[in-house]
Scaffold this active site. Sequence first.
Site, PDB file in Angstrom:
ATOM      1  N   GLY A 127     -25.225  58.317  15.266  1.00 55.47           N
ATOM      2  CA  GLY A 127     -24.708  57.477  14.175  1.00 55.47           C
ATOM      3  C   GLY A 127     -25.572  56.261  13.883  1.00 55.47           C
ATOM      4  CD  GLU A 128     -28.636  53.548  17.970  1.00 51.13           C
ATOM      5  OE1 GLU A 128     -29.843  53.836  17.856  1.00 51.13           O
ATOM      6  OE2 GLU A 128     -28.166  52.985  18.980  1.00 51.13           O
TER       7      GLU A 128
ATOM      8  NE  ARG B 199      -7.955  42.742   1.593  1.00 52.96           N
ATOM      9  CZ  ARG B 199      -7.559  44.011   1.639  1.00 52.96           C
ATOM     10  NH1 ARG B 199      -6.367  44.324   1.183  1.00 52.96           N
ATOM     11  NH2 ARG B 199      -8.350  44.952   2.100  1.00 52.96           N
TER      12      ARG B 199
ATOM     13  CG  ASP C  87      -0.451  38.363  -4.146  1.00 55.82           C
ATOM     14  OD1 ASP C  87      -1.041  37.544  -4.886  1.00 55.82           O
ATOM     15  OD2 ASP C  87      -1.041  39.283  -3.560  1.00 55.82           O
TER      16      ASP C  87
ATOM     17  CE  LYS D 202       1.109  40.893  -1.006  1.00 54.09           C
ATOM     18  NZ  LYS D 202      -0.172  41.537  -1.281  1.00 54.09           N
TER      19      LYS D 202
ATOM     20  CG  ASP E   8      -3.683  42.317  -6.718  1.00 53.43           C
ATOM     21  OD1 ASP E   8      -4.192  41.213  -6.403  1.00 53.43           O
ATOM     22  OD2 ASP E   8      -2.917  42.947  -5.959  1.00 53.43           O
TER      23      ASP E   8
ATOM     24  CB  THR F 287      -1.930  50.741   0.918  1.00 52.15           C
ATOM     25  OG1 THR F 287      -1.220  49.569   0.479  1.00 52.15           O
ATOM     26  CG2 THR F 287      -2.593  50.460   2.241  1.00 52.15           C
TER      27      THR F 287
ATOM     28  CB  THR G 114       0.263  44.788  -3.448  1.00 55.33           C
ATOM     29  OG1 THR G 114       0.057  44.537  -2.061  1.00 55.33           O
ATOM     30  CG2 THR G 114       0.466  43.489  -4.200  1.00 55.33           C
TER      31      THR G 114
HETATM   32  C1  R5P Z   1      -3.769  40.392  -1.452  1.00 57.47           C
HETATM   33  O1  R5P Z   1      -3.719  39.182  -1.309  1.00 57.47           O
HETATM   34  C2  R5P Z   1      -4.598  41.062  -2.494  1.00 57.47           C
HETATM   35  O2  R5P Z   1      -4.740  40.272  -3.639  1.00 57.47           O
HETATM   36  C3  R5P Z   1      -4.034  42.427  -2.866  1.00 57.47           C
HETATM   37  O3  R5P Z   1      -2.789  42.247  -3.495  1.00 57.47           O
HETATM   38  C4  R5P Z   1      -3.845  43.312  -1.649  1.00 57.47           C
HETATM   39  O4  R5P Z   1      -4.992  43.300  -0.874  1.00 57.47           O
HETATM   40  C5  R5P Z   1      -3.498  44.721  -2.049  1.00 57.47           C
HETATM   41  O5  R5P Z   1      -3.335  45.503  -0.893  1.00 57.47           O
HETATM   42  P1  R5P Z   1      -2.526  46.852  -0.926  1.00 57.47           P
HETATM   43  O6  R5P Z   1      -3.027  47.674  -2.073  1.00 57.47           O
HETATM   44  O7  R5P Z   1      -2.790  47.481   0.400  1.00 57.47           O
HETATM   45  O8  R5P Z   1      -1.078  46.506  -1.064  1.00 57.47           O
END
Ligand code: R5P
Length: 303
Positions: free
Chosen positions: A38-39, A96, A171, A195, A221, A226, A229
């Site tokens: 993997g290097e 983040r 959020d 959130k 956003d 994932t 959010t």
């Molecule tokens: C969080 O502060 C970011 O602005 C995004 O809302 C977050 O990273 C989204 O993550 P996920 O899609 O996993 O909910």
Amino acid sequence: MKKTVLYGDRTNVSLSQNLARELHLPLFYPEIHVFPDGEKRIRVVEEVVGLEIFILKSFSTPVDGNILEFLFTIDALKRAGGKSVTAIIPYLAYQRADHVFRSGEAVPLSVIVSLIEKAGVNSCVLLEPHSIKIPELFTIPVTHVSAIPIFAEKISSMFQNLSQVSVVSPDMGGIRRVKQLADLLPGVTWAAVNKDRDLVSGNINATHHIGDISPICVIVDDICSTGKTIAQAADYLSRQGAREVYCFCTHPVFSGDVTAILQSANLKMICITDSLYVSPEKQFDTLETISVASLLANHINRK
Ligand code: R5P
């Protein structure tokens, strides 16, 4: 005449090609050999002595491997005599993780920033950093490019009556972004959903909001990983009476079951940028992509 070249990102070939075209620069890629364990061995084949070099690299999955590949490429370019290196990092992973959330934690972003600087990068271009404080972590010059103006253009072309539209942060951390977007769209109001995220299970709960929720809501956003959010916010907005919910997101990190989560969410359309490559298996009908190539090129040309 300044001699400049662009080293592209093999994980995002279309953005590399579009950016090279916009900047009128020759496009090269580093030679990469992966050993059985993997290097990686990275080599710059071209003559770069005395050149001003741009290197494009998003820290996509596998994140740590891509960061190391980027650092080794910078080292190779410097050792090969490159005069200066400007790193264009549309998606900076670990952004983040820019402070200690719970005692005993590391601050990965500060480690990544030191590594970028130590490797010899002279300046950086970042797209939509997670917080406006991130450029301050660097001691080298950083250009902050925002996708908000291109989102504003697209939103104003989509809706005739902007007074029916609210731009919504999923959020409280994204309020600055939606206010900025609302300022560019006369008649549009803004809101932010609170959130709660359980740091251990990763579960998300949209609890309440501030601001105005109109019949048409556009969630905005910076990152979709994932998809939880965005899905939770869309569901919350529908429960609050929104008739149609759309989403604009800069960085499609798209991990795990994101496609299934977004497809089953209450969303009419999701617009992302090409800051990261999204494989065909993760694409779906209501997903649209806007390129950031000309946006990045305009900022680079202004420097
Ligand atoms: C969080 O502060 C970011 O602005 C995004 O809302 C977050 O990273 C989204 O993550 P996920 O899609 O996993 O909910």
